[in-house]
Design a protein around this motif. Structure first.
Motif, PDB file in Angstrom:
ATOM      1  N   GLU A 155      31.272  40.535  23.257  1.00 14.80           N
ATOM      2  CA  GLU A 155      30.757  38.516  24.404  1.00 14.80           C
ATOM      3  C   GLU A 155      32.666  38.760  25.010  1.00 14.80           C
ATOM      4  O   GLU A 155      32.133  37.168  24.971  1.00 14.80           O
ATOM      5  CB  GLU A 155      29.624  38.225  23.771  1.00 14.80           C
ATOM      6  N   SER A 156      33.439  38.721  23.424  1.00  8.86           N
ATOM      7  CA  SER A 156      34.375  37.527  23.174  1.00  8.86           C
ATOM      8  C   SER A 156      35.631  38.774  25.150  1.00  8.86           C
ATOM      9  O   SER A 156      36.321  37.921  24.286  1.00  8.86           O
ATOM     10  CB  SER A 156      35.245  38.278  22.135  1.00  8.86           C
ATOM     11  N   ARG A 157      35.523  39.841  25.507  1.00  4.65           N
ATOM     12  CA  ARG A 157      36.689  39.708  26.810  1.00  4.65           C
ATOM     13  C   ARG A 157      35.736  40.428  27.900  1.00  4.65           C
ATOM     14  O   ARG A 157      34.025  41.300  27.519  1.00  4.65           O
ATOM     15  CB  ARG A 157      37.028  40.543  26.243  1.00  4.65           C
ATOM     16  N   PRO A 158      36.298  40.409  28.746  1.00  2.00           N
ATOM     17  CA  PRO A 158      35.521  40.347  29.588  1.00  2.00           C
ATOM     18  C   PRO A 158      35.121  42.005  30.627  1.00  2.00           C
ATOM     19  O   PRO A 158      35.856  42.979  29.765  1.00  2.00           O
ATOM     20  CB  PRO A 158      35.970  39.727  30.806  1.00  2.00           C
ATOM     21  N   LEU A 159      34.123  42.286  31.285  1.00  4.82           N
ATOM     22  CA  LEU A 159      33.983  43.994  31.563  1.00  4.82           C
ATOM     23  C   LEU A 159      35.902  44.560  31.887  1.00  4.82           C
ATOM     24  O   LEU A 159      36.360  43.856  32.634  1.00  4.82           O
ATOM     25  CB  LEU A 159      33.114  44.103  32.240  1.00  4.82           C
ATOM     26  N   ASP A 160      36.288  45.599  31.935  1.00  6.32           N
ATOM     27  CA  ASP A 160      36.909  46.403  32.526  1.00  6.32           C
ATOM     28  C   ASP A 160      36.734  46.307  34.008  1.00  6.32           C
ATOM     29  O   ASP A 160      36.804  47.228  34.570  1.00  6.32           O
ATOM     30  CB  ASP A 160      37.094  47.578  31.320  1.00  6.32           C
ATOM     31  N   TRP A 161      37.057  45.035  34.743  1.00  7.95           N
ATOM     32  CA  TRP A 161      37.013  45.857  36.036  1.00  7.95           C
ATOM     33  C   TRP A 161      38.371  46.968  36.670  1.00  7.95           C
ATOM     34  O   TRP A 161      37.666  47.274  38.232  1.00  7.95           O
ATOM     35  CB  TRP A 161      36.758  44.320  36.608  1.00  7.95           C
ATOM     36  N   TRP A 162      38.835  46.528  36.502  1.00  6.72           N
ATOM     37  CA  TRP A 162      40.102  47.364  36.457  1.00  6.72           C
ATOM     38  C   TRP A 162      39.418  49.051  36.670  1.00  6.72           C
ATOM     39  O   TRP A 162      40.322  49.951  37.526  1.00  6.72           O
ATOM     40  CB  TRP A 162      41.316  47.607  35.895  1.00  6.72           C
ATOM     41  N   LEU A 163      38.117  48.971  36.026  1.00  2.00           N
ATOM     42  CA  LEU A 163      38.125  50.967  36.154  1.00  2.00           C
ATOM     43  C   LEU A 163      37.806  51.084  38.107  1.00  2.00           C
ATOM     44  O   LEU A 163      37.563  51.888  38.125  1.00  2.00           O
ATOM     45  CB  LEU A 163      37.455  50.980  35.510  1.00  2.00           C
ATOM     46  N   LEU A 164      37.610  49.778  38.280  1.00  2.00           N
ATOM     47  CA  LEU A 164      37.313  50.135  39.568  1.00  2.00           C
ATOM     48  C   LEU A 164      38.900  50.581  39.970  1.00  2.00           C
ATOM     49  O   LEU A 164      37.929  51.101  41.612  1.00  2.00           O
ATOM     50  CB  LEU A 164      36.565  48.767  40.557  1.00  2.00           C
ATOM     51  N   ASP A 165      39.506  50.169  39.798  1.00  2.00           N
ATOM     52  CA  ASP A 165      40.920  50.680  41.263  1.00  2.00           C
ATOM     53  C   ASP A 165      40.797  52.254  40.633  1.00  2.00           C
ATOM     54  O   ASP A 165      41.895  52.523  41.919  1.00  2.00           O
ATOM     55  CB  ASP A 165      41.804  50.747  40.253  1.00  2.00           C
ATOM     56  N   GLN A 166      40.169  52.923  40.049  1.00  2.00           N
ATOM     57  CA  GLN A 166      40.183  54.482  39.935  1.00  2.00           C
ATOM     58  C   GLN A 166      38.883  54.973  40.625  1.00  2.00           C
ATOM     59  O   GLN A 166      37.759  54.239  40.625  1.00  2.00           O
ATOM     60  CB  GLN A 166      39.773  55.322  38.298  1.00  2.00           C
ATOM     61  N   PRO A 167      38.905  56.119  41.699  1.00  2.00           N
ATOM     62  CA  PRO A 167      38.292  56.668  42.618  1.00  2.00           C
ATOM     63  C   PRO A 167      36.673  56.822  41.468  1.00  2.00           C
ATOM     64  O   PRO A 167      35.698  56.261  42.292  1.00  2.00           O
ATOM     65  CB  PRO A 167      38.996  57.623  42.719  1.00  2.00           C
ATOM     66  N   SER A 168      36.710  57.408  41.187  1.00  2.00           N
ATOM     67  CA  SER A 168      35.909  58.199  39.850  1.00  2.00           C
ATOM     68  C   SER A 168      35.436  57.146  39.724  1.00  2.00           C
ATOM     69  O   SER A 168      33.234  57.050  39.587  1.00  2.00           O
ATOM     70  CB  SER A 168      35.485  59.185  38.953  1.00  2.00           C
ATOM     71  N   HIS A 169      35.194  55.947  39.293  1.00  2.00           N
ATOM     72  CA  HIS A 169      34.656  54.793  38.610  1.00  2.00           C
ATOM     73  C   HIS A 169      33.617  53.828  39.607  1.00  2.00           C
ATOM     74  O   HIS A 169      32.667  53.737  40.036  1.00  2.00           O
ATOM     75  CB  HIS A 169      35.207  54.133  37.895  1.00  2.00           C
ATOM     76  N   ALA A 170      34.013  54.333  40.852  1.00  2.00           N
ATOM     77  CA  ALA A 170      34.579  53.345  42.454  1.00  2.00           C
ATOM     78  C   ALA A 170      33.172  54.418  42.988  1.00  2.00           C
ATOM     79  O   ALA A 170      32.762  53.691  43.032  1.00  2.00           O
ATOM     80  CB  ALA A 170      35.852  52.807  43.389  1.00  2.00           C
ATOM     81  N   GLN A 171      33.513  55.406  42.546  1.00  2.00           N
ATOM     82  CA  GLN A 171      32.728  56.306  43.556  1.00  2.00           C
ATOM     83  C   GLN A 171      30.861  55.462  42.511  1.00  2.00           C
ATOM     84  O   GLN A 171      29.766  55.907  42.700  1.00  2.00           O
ATOM     85  CB  GLN A 171      32.688  57.602  43.407  1.00  2.00           C
ATOM     86  N   LEU A 172      31.392  55.866  41.332  1.00  2.00           N
ATOM     87  CA  LEU A 172      29.795  55.585  40.460  1.00  2.00           C
ATOM     88  C   LEU A 172      29.368  55.054  40.601  1.00  2.00           C
ATOM     89  O   LEU A 172      28.469  54.627  41.059  1.00  2.00           O
ATOM     90  CB  LEU A 172      30.091  55.846  39.239  1.00  2.00           C
ATOM     91  N   GLN A 173      29.950  53.542  41.078  1.00  2.00           N
ATOM     92  CA  GLN A 173      29.323  52.085  41.633  1.00  2.00           C
ATOM     93  C   GLN A 173      28.631  51.997  42.887  1.00  2.00           C
ATOM     94  O   GLN A 173      27.789  51.669  43.456  1.00  2.00           O
ATOM     95  CB  GLN A 173      30.531  51.309  41.367  1.00  2.00           C
ATOM     96  N   ARG A 174      29.089  53.170  43.808  1.00  2.00           N
ATOM     97  CA  ARG A 174      28.801  53.321  45.106  1.00  2.00           C
ATOM     98  C   ARG A 174      27.379  54.160  45.218  1.00  2.00           C
ATOM     99  O   ARG A 174      26.188  53.506  45.695  1.00  2.00           O
ATOM    100  CB  ARG A 174      29.743  54.160  46.173  1.00  2.00           C
ATOM    101  N   PHE A 175      28.465  55.107  43.792  1.00  2.00           N
ATOM    102  CA  PHE A 175      25.992  55.926  43.822  1.00  2.00           C
ATOM    103  C   PHE A 175      24.480  54.665  43.480  1.00  2.00           C
ATOM    104  O   PHE A 175      24.168  55.295  44.199  1.00  2.00           O
ATOM    105  CB  PHE A 175      26.600  57.173  42.738  1.00  2.00           C
ATOM    106  N   VAL A 176      25.145  54.089  42.647  1.00  2.00           N
ATOM    107  CA  VAL A 176      24.433  52.942  41.738  1.00  2.00           C
ATOM    108  C   VAL A 176      24.355  52.387  43.220  1.00  2.00           C
ATOM    109  O   VAL A 176      22.446  51.843  42.859  1.00  2.00           O
ATOM    110  CB  VAL A 176      24.672  51.818  40.741  1.00  2.00           C
TER     111      VAL A 176
END
Length: 729
Positions: free
Chosen positions: A581-602
């Protein structure tokens, strides 16, 4: 005008002057009398210590000089019945203050209100207790009212009186335990608390239990509220009232607002949150508790201000703006609600008037030893009414669409987390908390009666019967129950290396045995990605690519399984680190294609889900569900059919093995073409693209006449097939 003759000063005047008398209006304010001729006269008394002179100024401008009588109390008399007036006070330095007199006003709490409070059935309690701006007998001010049944005296302290409450003692409203005072001239935004004289003659200072606005923690005072918000979600509210959540698609995005992105308030988060939820296709946002709480590390689950949105992110109208915007974007809003326990902080509910009031007085029923918190006295009508009205408050004042009720199991059982001898059986000798059960039934029945279309959700982890059964059928009356059994079993299964999963197929399918006993919601919540459990992605076996494939297959299986769905923030893009709870999510992961693809899948999965009625229309109907099998049984392949009310059919097939299953024969319900509407192995989602060219055909087999198809199953993947042609029933 004449001054009344001096008489012996009643003994209670000293207590009135000290602000410690339970009925200050009996002494202060206007008091009509009759002279020897029977003519009405009015004596005015005002408490003004250290004053040089005091004058009552009537509404017509007449000035009535008051003389000091005793203990800083001044009095004077005028002919006629009581009329509105103000008090002018001159002090030694020559300054003059002109103020309204709190003690000239009748009570702002009516007899019917007091009766309903005592019965625990005041459904708009927040409009009677607490602090609210009012126009009373021509004067603008704030009406204060608080329930403190054991208090000897109660005073309002705050910015308006320099935190000296001796001049603002409240009046007792008799056996109701309510104390009341209208203070002219006080305005919204004023910071205040209550000073309470306990039965042990000790003054304590408390925040208002009914405060609708608070200071930003760690400050703890209450603030007089004011709302000028104009809602724009009328179309949403009309649709909501005409729908029933059980028969609608529901995929919930659980959010801890403070750590979603970090540093964003209620208003600032609206645009990015709406954009993200729209892109990922969730139907609802569920906020972890937003009621005021002293310790941020509790994630909001130790509430000190049940009627006040936490000031960490803005004022109450800012929260209204966020919810309104979400509704206008077509996104529902659920809120975590915590009626099971509250913290022991001295400024809040604990021993509110010096004695147990909100908590059960017996520690065997009134204290959670493991959590260090107190348990509400559900059998006390005023406490039950406080909580029932609080649920309605969030529906009425903030338009929330549902409440997820935290820790229901801890409320249902008297022996919850207790050893032998640490709990007291109920009147029948059992372990059930009968008062808490009645409370839950009442809050659910009342919520659905007063706000059609809302949903009440139980976080309940035991086999307690009838959690989602109707209250008139002896059920608790919830709309949904969290399926904790499915969650625990399926996470255990999916965490195993694929080569060993064949021996544990029951962990993934045992839930089919009981899936229709309640209206279930499948949760992968914050509790599963904290305290050393790791994120959803980190639970998965294999290298990074295999972990991502496992997540996609698991989520598609979950979304296809009977029940609604909940996913905690960050899991939609493959958060690697455990949540804090003390830090934000790791949004920088979306700069990696595989994580952006997972979000696209959801996002794609949610879109297909929302448009596919068999996956949500009849979640609780066992006749609309069927397990499917192949001629040769494969323990790593789990397949089932879902049907809607209009002949629509969908097959969900998961291959949890680490190898492809080419040309797998599968018996299906009907012949015809089955369209592949979701494939978690699609290239655009980060997979290898193994599939069936978008569709498969099923024909009646020659040996037994059952329709059968030949299908290719990618490794670590789930397919959704929708029937497009052929026989329908």
């Amino acid at each position: 005008m004449s001054t009344p003759q001096k008489t012996a000063i009643p003994v209670e005047w000293a207590a009135v002057a000290a602000g410690s008398y339970h009925a200050p209006h009996d002494v202060l304010g206007p008091h009509p009398t009759s002279d020897a001729a029977g003519r009405t006269r009015t004596t005015i008394r005002a408490r003004r210590p250290l004053a040089e002179s005091v004058t009552a100024i009537l509404a017509d401008g007449t000035r009535i000089p008051l003389e000091h009588a005793a203990h800083g109390i001044w009095q004077g008399e005028h002919a006629g019945a009581p009329v509105p007036y103000r008090i002018a006070t001159v002090y030694e330095d020559g300054t003059e203050q002109l103020k309204g007199d709190p003690y000239r006003h009748l009570p702002t709490v009516g007899e019917l209100d007091l009766h309903l409070i005592g019965e625990g059935r005041h459904e708009r309690l927040w409009e009677v207790l607490g602090a609210g701006a009012h126009l009373v007998d021509g004067e603008i001010g704030v009406a204060f009212a608080v329930w403190a049944p054991n208090a000897q005296a109660v005073r309002v302290v705050g910015d308006h009186n320099g935190w000296n409450g001796e001049g603002h003692a409240m009046r007792s409203m008799g056996s109701s335990g309510v104390w009341e005072l209208f203070i002219p001239g006080v305005s919204p935004g004023t910071v205040y608390k209550y000073e309470i004289l306990t039965p042990e003659d000790r003054w304590i200072v408390k925040a208002d239990p009914m405060a609708q606005r608070t200071q930003v923690p760690p400050e703890t005072a209450s603030i007089v509220p004011f709302s000028a918000y104009s809602w724009k979600d009328g179309a949403w509210m009309t649709r909501r009232a005409a729908t029933h959540a059980v028969a609608q698609p529901m995929s919930i995005y659980e959010v801890h607002l403070g750590s979603w992105r970090g540093g964003l308030g209620y208003r600032e988060v609206a645009d990015p949150l709406i954009a993200h939820v729209t892109e990922t296709g969730f139907t609802h946002v569920e906020f972890m508790p937003l009621a005021e709480h002293p310790f941020g590390g509790s994630w909001g689950y130790q509430v000190s201000g049940y009627y006040a949105p936490t000031a960490r992110f803005g004022n109450p109208d800012d929260l209204r703006y966020l919810i309104d915007r979400l509704h206008q974007a077509g996104i529902g809003v659920l809120l975590d609600w915590v009626p099971g326990h509250f913290p022991k902080d001295e400024f809040a509910l604990a021993r509110f008037d010096g004695r147990p009031v909100y908590e059960h007085p017996d520690p065997r029923r009134g204290e959670h030893q493991d959590w260090g918190t107190l348990i509400f006295d559900y059998g006390r009508p005023e406490v039950r009414g406080f909580l029932v009205a609080n649920a309605l408050y969030w529906f009425e004042e903030f338009h929330v669409d549902g409440l997820r009720v935290d820790a229901v199991a801890s409320m249902l059982y008297l022996d919850y987390s207790r050893r032998e001898g640490e709990w007291e059986p109920n009147v029948h000798g059992g372990r059930e908390n009968l008062e808490a059960i009645r409370f839950l039934q009442e809050v659910n029945a009342t919520a659905y009666r007063t706000h059609p279309g809302v949903v009440m959700i139980a976080e309940e982890s035991t086999s307690f019967p009838g959690v989602t059964a109707r209250t008139d059928q002896a059920g608790l009356g919830f709309g949904f129950k969290w399926n904790m059994g499915w969650m625990n079993d399926s996470l255990q299964y999916i965490s195993r290396d694929p080569m060993y999963r064949a021996h544990h197929e029951g962990e993934m399918t045992f839930s089919f045995v009981y899936a229709f006993g309640e209206n279930y919601l499948l949760p992968i919540s914050h509790d599963e990605v904290v305290h050393g459990k790791g994120s959803l992605l980190s639970k998965m076996p294999g290298d990074h690519a295999h972990k991502l494939a496992n997540v996609r297959a698991y989520l598609a299986y979950m979304w296809g399984h009977p029940g609604k769905n909940l996913l905690f923030m960050g899991q939609e893009f493959g958060q690697i680190a455990e949540w804090s709870e003390s830090r934000p999510l790791d949004w920088w992961l979306l700069d990696q294609p595989s994580h952006a693809q997972l979000q696209r899948f959801v996002g794609a999965m949610n879109g297909v889900y929302r448009g596919t009625a068999p996956l949500w229309e009849r979640d609780g109907d066992s006749t609309r569900f069927r397990r499917l099998g192949a001629p040769q049984w494969d323990p790593n392949v789990i397949a089932f059919e879902r049907r809607d009310l209009h002949g629509g059919r969908v097959i969900v097939i998961s291959n949890f093995a680490g190898v492809e299953r080419p040309n797998l024969e599968l018996d299906v319900p009907v012949a015809g073409v089955w369209e592949e509407i979701l494939n978690t192995d699609a290239v655009e989602y980060g997979g290898a693209g193994i599939g069936n060219y978008g569709r498969v055909a099923a024909h009646a087999s020659e040996d037994h006449g059952i329709p059968r198809t030949m299908i290719t199953l990618p490794p670590l993947a789930t397919l959704w097939l929708r029937h497009r042609s052929g026989t329908r029933d």
